[in-house]
Design an enzyme around this catalytic site. Structure first.
Site, PDB file in Angstrom:
ATOM      1  N   GLU A 179       0.822  -1.215   0.000  1.00 45.54           N
ATOM      2  CA  GLU A 179       0.000   0.000   0.000  1.00 45.54           C
ATOM      3  C   GLU A 179       0.851   1.258   0.000  1.00 45.54           C
ATOM      4  OE1 GLU A 179      -2.947  -0.322   3.125  1.00 45.54           O
ATOM      5  OE2 GLU A 179      -4.256  -1.436   1.773  1.00 45.54           O
ATOM      6  N   GLU A 377      -5.608  -8.138  -1.363  1.00 42.94           N
ATOM      7  CA  GLU A 377      -6.363  -7.906  -0.125  1.00 42.94           C
ATOM      8  C   GLU A 377      -7.768  -7.470  -0.477  1.00 42.94           C
ATOM      9  OE1 GLU A 377      -4.824  -5.273   2.939  1.00 42.94           O
ATOM     10  OE2 GLU A 377      -2.782  -5.924   2.493  1.00 42.94           O
TER      11      GLU A 377
HETATM   12  P1  P53 Z   1      -7.062  -2.728   9.303  1.00 43.34           P
HETATM   13  C1  P53 Z   1      -6.255   1.640   5.662  1.00 43.34           C
HETATM   14  C2  P53 Z   1      -7.070   1.633   4.543  1.00 43.34           C
HETATM   15  C3  P53 Z   1      -7.049   0.538   3.690  1.00 43.34           C
HETATM   16  C4  P53 Z   1      -6.210  -0.538   3.964  1.00 43.34           C
HETATM   17  O1  P53 Z   1      -6.876  -2.753   7.725  1.00 43.34           O
HETATM   18  C5  P53 Z   1      -5.387  -0.508   5.058  1.00 43.34           C
HETATM   19  C6  P53 Z   1      -5.420   0.561   5.899  1.00 43.34           C
HETATM   20  C7  P53 Z   1      -4.593   0.581   7.091  1.00 43.34           C
HETATM   21  O2  P53 Z   1      -5.076  -0.184   8.093  1.00 43.34           O
HETATM   22  O3  P53 Z   1      -4.493  -1.467   5.342  1.00 43.34           O
HETATM   23  C8  P53 Z   1      -4.496  -2.712   4.765  1.00 43.34           C
HETATM   24  O4  P53 Z   1      -6.289  -3.859   9.838  1.00 43.34           O
HETATM   25  C9  P53 Z   1      -3.186  -3.327   5.151  1.00 43.34           C
HETATM   26  C10 P53 Z   1      -3.317  -4.453   6.126  1.00 43.34           C
HETATM   27  C11 P53 Z   1      -4.498  -4.180   7.040  1.00 43.34           C
HETATM   28  C12 P53 Z   1      -5.753  -4.213   6.205  1.00 43.34           C
HETATM   29  O5  P53 Z   1      -5.676  -3.296   5.141  1.00 43.34           O
HETATM   30  O6  P53 Z   1      -6.531  -1.422   9.714  1.00 43.34           O
HETATM   31  O7  P53 Z   1      -2.383  -3.716   4.056  1.00 43.34           O
HETATM   32  O8  P53 Z   1      -2.096  -4.599   6.791  1.00 43.34           O
HETATM   33  O9  P53 Z   1      -4.615  -5.074   8.091  1.00 43.34           O
HETATM   34  C13 P53 Z   1      -7.004  -3.926   6.993  1.00 43.34           C
HETATM   35  O10 P53 Z   1      -8.517  -2.855   9.535  1.00 43.34           O
END
Ligand code: P53
Length: 479
Positions: A179, A377
């Protein structure tokens, strides 16, 4: 079950994770301290505090994660039971170079991943590896200033090269920085957590610093791409973009233009990494702002020669903007410029749920970058309830994933997007990145642990586990 389209032969269905959120074992095998090891737990509206060392009496959830470090054989076996063709994980930089600046890598760390990859291979699971997933060695932040400093480019490249040499027979798919573009929105919230490892100084222009740090990450990434290809031409190295398409709130031309400006700001990262050069609007913007970004001729050549092989991306939600009279130049400032989209629902954490946005975004990226894509993801953070009989009925997660996969399949089968695979976030429950919570769960597999790290850490199959098993078995035809 609803009906979906079958994906092409060889499509990589799997699940995703990251070392700092999953492994635990923060001091095992000679591992050094990473930025994630000094981040305290937060909550929905409570930001995580970043300490500059581990303090007695504070709670650091990444120290235990979900103990993948000691449970990986059992976990990968469960992934195989679900039918995974691939598994996305990251290599903790601090297992390989504990402080980041050592001359020689840490053999115990390298050996750990040897065994993880061998275990994957035993089940025919293809590892998909991110090199930097918010896990920079703390020393590189504190003593070198993170990606303000060109020395850190060399440290990253050395880490990348070490991994490519060691694992190129086991790992074909790589990504450089997770990201990379979320630093547009995290300038204030988590300066250290982003991959740039930058701590802002009083009075400096954060946006200018962000552009400079991102530039050095681009250079580091492009160098890594070239080295990977030189070591083994079969290696595929992608970037990793947080894809959240920004819509205009209405069809008013100025709203539409504002959305275009937001998109180019958020996704210039992809332009540089996929096309190997900076877009003109950004060079103009730097000029207008008087920013002095150190981009050398040598850098430009590296960026051009180190374009990525594929576009890895995350997709959780979309956003929206509108034109405002007090912003006639249509400057996009994230997240402040965003407005709620009244046409989509929200999760308990306020994330807007928009499956069609995934199809829209895939088409947008295909047209703009024209590379293979990999959804690395996509998922739903939610409270899960462990029933007395050990089951977890996460129908909301099944709905979220099923709706998104259906749109993904349309993008591939109807629209002709070139997609390598799909790895939902997350294969197994992990510690949330933004909040540090365990209770914001994403996994297809439940881990019995709470926010304080108490629990048996036993694994249990959620309803979504059995559902996803059928999706994979039918190659996407049964959702
Ligand atoms: P969490 C923000 C917006 C979109 C994705 O997020 C993001 C984030 C930051 O959290 O992160 C990604 O755990 C990231 C993962 C993360 C996942 O999205 O904050 O690549 O490490 O766990 C979900 O709810």
């Amino acid at each position: 079950m609803t009906k979906g389209y079958k994906m092409p032969e060889g499509f990589l269905w799997g699940g995703a994770s990251a070392a700092h959120q999953m492994e635990g074992g923060w001091q095992e095998g000679g591992k050094g301290l990473s930025i994630a090891d000094v981040m305290r737990a937060g909550a929905k509206d409570v930001p995580r505090i970043e300490d500059d060392k581990v303090l007695d009496g504070e709670v650091y959830p990444n120290h235990w994660g979900v103990q993948f470090y000691s449970h990986y054989k059992e976990d990968i076996k469960l992934f195989a039971e679900m039918g995974f063709k691939c598994f996305r994980l990251s290599i903790a930089w601090t297992r390989i170079f504990p402080n980041g600046d050592e001359a020689v890598p840490n053999e115990a760390g390298l050996a750990f991943y040897d065994d993880v990859f061998a275990t994957c291979k035993q089940y025919g699971i293809e590892p998909i590896v991110t090199l930097a997933h918010f896990e920079m060695p703390l020393k590189l932040v504190k003593e070198y200033g993170g990606f303000r400093n060109r020395q850190v480019v060399d440290f990253f490249v050395k880490f990348a090269e070490t991994c490519f040499r060691r694992y190129h027979n086991q790992v074909k798919y790589w990504m450089t920085f997770n990201e990379i573009n979320n630093q547009t929105s995290w300038r204030d919230a988590h300066p250290m957590l982003q991959n740039s490892g930058v701590i802002f100084k009083e009075g400096e222009n954060k946006e200018e610093v962000m552009f400079q740090a991102a530039h050095l990450e681009f250079v580091a990434s492009a160098q890594a791409v070239q080295i990977a290809h030189a070591i083994d031409p079969t290696l595929q190295v992608g970037d990793m973009i947080a894809m959240s398409p920004i819509y205009p709130l209405t069809a008013k031309p100025k709203d539409v233009m504002m959305a275009e400006r937001a998109m180019r700001y958020r996704y210039y990262f992809g332009d540089v990494q996929a096309l190997g050069e900076y877009p003109q609007w950004l060079l103009n913007y730097w000029d207008q702002k008087g920013y002095q970004i150190d981009v050398t001729e040598a850098d430009r050549a590296i960026l051009k020669a180190g374009a990525v092989d594929y576009i890895g991306f995350s997709y959780y939600n979309s956003g929206a903007v509108e034109y405002k009279d007090d912003n006639p130049d249509m400057v996009y400032d994230e997240p402040n410029s965003q407005v709620p989209n009244p046409y989509v629902p929200r999760s308990d954490w306020g994330w807007q749920i928009d499956p069609v946005g995934l199809r829209y975004a895939m088409n947008w990226m295909q047209a703009r970058w024209n590379k293979p894509m990999f959804i690395v993801e996509n998922g739903f953070g939610a409270y899960d309830k462990l029933e007395d009989d050990g089951s977890i009925h996460d129908d909301y997660r099944i709905k979220y994933l099923s709706d998104h996969i259906a749109e993904m399949e349309k993008a591939v089968v109807i629209d002709g997007c070139n997609l390598i695979g799909y790895t939902p976030w997350s294969a197994i429950d992990i510690v949330s990145a933004s909040t540090g919570e365990m209770k914001k769960r994403y996994g297809l597999i439940f881990v019995d642990a709470n926010d304080e790290g108490q629990g048996s850490f036993e694994r249990r199959r959620k309803d979504s586990f059995y559902w996803y098993q059928k999706v994979i078995k039918s190659n996407g035809a049964e959702l």
